[in-house]
Design a protein around this motif. Structure first.
Motif, PDB file in Angstrom:
ATOM      1  N   TRP A 134       0.817  -1.074   0.477  1.00 58.41           N
ATOM      2  CA  TRP A 134       0.152  -0.296   0.158  1.00 58.41           C
ATOM      3  C   TRP A 134       1.300   0.954  -0.175  1.00 58.41           C
ATOM      4  N   TRP A 135       1.846   1.350   0.583  1.00 58.81           N
ATOM      5  CA  TRP A 135       3.075   2.583   0.846  1.00 58.81           C
ATOM      6  C   TRP A 135       3.473   2.458  -0.741  1.00 58.81           C
ATOM      7  N   SER A 136       3.790   1.230  -1.508  1.00 58.98           N
ATOM      8  CA  SER A 136       3.760   1.667  -2.805  1.00 58.98           C
ATOM      9  C   SER A 136       2.835   2.243  -3.847  1.00 58.98           C
ATOM     10  N   GLY A 138       1.028   3.708  -2.872  1.00 58.43           N
ATOM     11  CA  GLY A 138       0.400   6.039  -2.404  1.00 58.43           C
ATOM     12  C   GLY A 138       0.888   6.390  -2.962  1.00 58.43           C
ATOM     13  N   ILE A 139       2.807   6.000  -2.843  1.00 57.32           N
ATOM     14  CA  ILE A 139       3.593   7.017  -4.499  1.00 57.32           C
ATOM     15  C   ILE A 139       3.347   7.013  -4.985  1.00 57.32           C
ATOM     16  N   VAL A 140       2.998   5.794  -6.219  1.00 58.71           N
ATOM     17  CA  VAL A 140       2.596   6.008  -7.200  1.00 58.71           C
ATOM     18  C   VAL A 140       1.544   6.928  -7.133  1.00 58.71           C
ATOM     19  N   LEU A 141       0.346   6.832  -6.892  1.00 57.19           N
ATOM     20  CA  LEU A 141      -0.497   8.039  -6.418  1.00 57.19           C
ATOM     21  C   LEU A 141      -0.889   8.388  -6.993  1.00 57.19           C
ATOM     22  N   GLY A 142       0.584   9.396  -5.465  1.00 60.28           N
ATOM     23  CA  GLY A 142       0.684  10.771  -5.768  1.00 60.28           C
ATOM     24  C   GLY A 142       2.335  11.184  -7.304  1.00 60.28           C
ATOM     25  N   ALA A 143       2.539  10.226  -7.718  1.00 55.82           N
ATOM     26  CA  ALA A 143       3.245  10.405  -8.798  1.00 55.82           C
ATOM     27  C   ALA A 143       2.300  11.047  -9.721  1.00 55.82           C
ATOM     28  N   GLY A 144       1.255   9.951  -9.152  1.00 58.70           N
ATOM     29  CA  GLY A 144       0.385  10.423 -11.012  1.00 58.70           C
ATOM     30  C   GLY A 144      -0.365  12.179 -10.630  1.00 58.70           C
ATOM     31  N   VAL A 145      -0.785  12.547  -8.885  1.00 58.15           N
ATOM     32  CA  VAL A 145      -0.677  13.348  -8.889  1.00 58.15           C
ATOM     33  C   VAL A 145      -0.391  14.592 -10.232  1.00 58.15           C
ATOM     34  N   THR A 146       1.211  14.062  -9.329  1.00 49.75           N
ATOM     35  CA  THR A 146       2.924  15.183  -9.840  1.00 49.75           C
ATOM     36  C   THR A 146       2.266  14.910 -11.076  1.00 49.75           C
ATOM     37  N   HIS A 147       2.704  14.119 -12.286  1.00 43.79           N
ATOM     38  CA  HIS A 147       2.073  13.866 -13.764  1.00 43.79           C
ATOM     39  C   HIS A 147       0.798  15.400 -13.996  1.00 43.79           C
ATOM     40  N   GLY A 148      -0.181  14.865 -13.264  1.00 43.58           N
ATOM     41  CA  GLY A 148      -1.426  15.704 -13.573  1.00 43.58           C
ATOM     42  C   GLY A 148      -0.826  17.350 -13.550  1.00 43.58           C
ATOM     43  N   LEU A 149      -0.237  17.547 -13.031  1.00 44.94           N
ATOM     44  CA  LEU A 149      -0.034  19.064 -11.868  1.00 44.94           C
ATOM     45  C   LEU A 149       1.072  19.756 -12.830  1.00 44.94           C
ATOM     46  N   ALA A 151       2.803  18.029 -14.588  1.00 40.73           N
ATOM     47  CA  ALA A 151       3.582  16.647 -16.301  1.00 40.73           C
ATOM     48  C   ALA A 151       4.544  16.086 -15.401  1.00 40.73           C
ATOM     49  N   SER A 152       4.969  15.929 -14.407  1.00 41.34           N
ATOM     50  CA  SER A 152       6.325  15.703 -14.243  1.00 41.34           C
ATOM     51  C   SER A 152       6.379  14.042 -12.889  1.00 41.34           C
ATOM     52  N   GLY A 153       5.748  13.148 -13.007  1.00 43.78           N
ATOM     53  CA  GLY A 153       5.627  12.434 -12.031  1.00 43.78           C
ATOM     54  C   GLY A 153       6.348  11.103 -12.114  1.00 43.78           C
ATOM     55  N   GLY A 154       7.913  11.528 -12.951  1.00 43.74           N
ATOM     56  CA  GLY A 154       9.217  10.543 -13.005  1.00 43.74           C
ATOM     57  C   GLY A 154      10.044  10.831 -11.239  1.00 43.74           C
ATOM     58  N   PRO A 155      10.104  11.950 -11.230  1.00 42.90           N
ATOM     59  CA  PRO A 155      10.722  11.763  -9.186  1.00 42.90           C
ATOM     60  C   PRO A 155       9.831  11.187  -8.810  1.00 42.90           C
ATOM     61  N   LEU A 156       8.645  10.819  -8.676  1.00 41.75           N
ATOM     62  CA  LEU A 156       8.143  10.718  -7.034  1.00 41.75           C
ATOM     63  C   LEU A 156       8.230   8.653  -7.812  1.00 41.75           C
ATOM     64  N   GLY A 160       8.810   4.848  -6.334  1.00 41.40           N
ATOM     65  CA  GLY A 160       7.588   4.514  -5.344  1.00 41.40           C
ATOM     66  C   GLY A 160       8.413   2.692  -6.194  1.00 41.40           C
ATOM     67  N   LEU A 161       9.411   3.091  -6.730  1.00 36.56           N
ATOM     68  CA  LEU A 161       9.712   1.643  -8.442  1.00 36.56           C
ATOM     69  C   LEU A 161      10.920   1.037  -7.215  1.00 36.56           C
ATOM     70  N   ALA A 162      12.200   2.009  -6.579  1.00 41.06           N
ATOM     71  CA  ALA A 162      12.912   1.812  -5.588  1.00 41.06           C
ATOM     72  C   ALA A 162      13.125   0.329  -4.783  1.00 41.06           C
ATOM     73  N   GLY A 163      13.827  -0.391  -5.247  1.00 43.59           N
ATOM     74  CA  GLY A 163      14.295  -1.856  -4.928  1.00 43.59           C
ATOM     75  C   GLY A 163      13.732  -2.600  -5.528  1.00 43.59           C
ATOM     76  N   LEU A 164      13.207  -2.557  -6.314  1.00 49.34           N
ATOM     77  CA  LEU A 164      12.470  -3.593  -7.244  1.00 49.34           C
ATOM     78  C   LEU A 164      13.549  -3.963  -8.881  1.00 49.34           C
TER      79      LEU A 164
END
Length: 253
Positions: A134-136, A138-149, A151-156, A160-164
């Protein structure tokens, strides 16, 4: 002299765009956040964003097809796209309310915190552990929000994908398809808003920079090893966030 100012402005923005799309062709992300951060120093952020998004789908569409065999479809379908898409729609919807300079400052500070944290871990030889479910999400959802705001969802999303266990080829190909999909959606929304039509000549003018950025980025991608590649990602984030922070503080001033 004043007649030359628009030319210098356009040439400078072209340099930012070439740097940004070379970086994305190499790493799989970073183009819009770099070009938007730097371009905001000379032009309104909304105008720069509206030019960058359709340019991005030209590059990511080509690269998604070219590297389709490396795309991690399971990760894309189960984690990334459902939450990124929902977040992007939410971010676009609340942009008129939350899209001010203060939010951009907060976003830049968040990215800088992440970069410093990961660079410190890398210096100590610490390997990032996968995030809990759920933490992952949530981070990916937050990345989507920053992308909508912005168009820069890459950092988050990278956070969110770190460690995969993704090698650099799968990492890049998967992220590129994400940006192609989401930026295609944003382009349609900009068209519906009437934002894109007045800036279409600028999009066409910068279009020749896309193949040049692809060629340069592909060469760098194949010449860089895995460890160096990860460090490149963090350096890209550091430069992007610093430029975004500067642009936002200038806007507040």
């Amino acid at each position: 002299m004043t007649d030359l100012l628009p030319l210098w402005r356009d040439l400078l923005l072209g340099g930012f765009i070439l740097l940004a799309y070379t970086t994305e062709a190499m790493t799989g992300f970073g183009s819009i956040v770099i070009a938007l951060s730097l371009g905001a120093l000379i032009l309104p952020i909304d105008d720069v964003q509206t030019v960058l998004v359709p340019l991005n789908i030209c590059m990511t569409g080509f690269l998604s097809w070219r590297h389709r065999n490396h795309i991690d479809w399971r990760l894309l379908g189960r984690l990334i796209m459902p939450f990124m898409l929902a977040g992007t729609v939410l971010g676009y919807w609340v942009q008129p309310v939350l899209g001010g300079a203060l939010l951009k400052v907060g976003f830049a500070l968040l990215v800088l915190w992440f970069v410093l944290r990961e660079l410190r871990r890398a210096a100590r030889g610490h390997v990032a552990a996968p995030k809990s479910g759920w933490w992952s999400r949530g981070i990916v959802l937050g990345a989507g929000v920053t992308h909508g705001l912005f168009a820069s969802g890459g950092p988050l999303l990278v956070y969110g994908l770190a460690g995969l266990s993704l090698d650099k080829a799968r990492f890049r190909a998967t992220l590129i398809l994400v940006w192609f999909s989401l930026n295609s959606l944003l382009t349609l929304l900009y068209l519906n808003q009437g934002r894109l039509q007045p800036l279409a000549p600028h999009v066409l003018a910068y279009l020749p920079l896309i193949p040049l950025g692809i060629v340069l980025g592909e060469r760098l991608h194949h010449r860089v090893d895995e460890v160096t590649f990860r460090l490149w990602i963090y350096r890209v984030l550091a430069v992007s966030a610093s430029a975004l922070l500067l642009a936002s503080l200038l806007q507040l001033g």
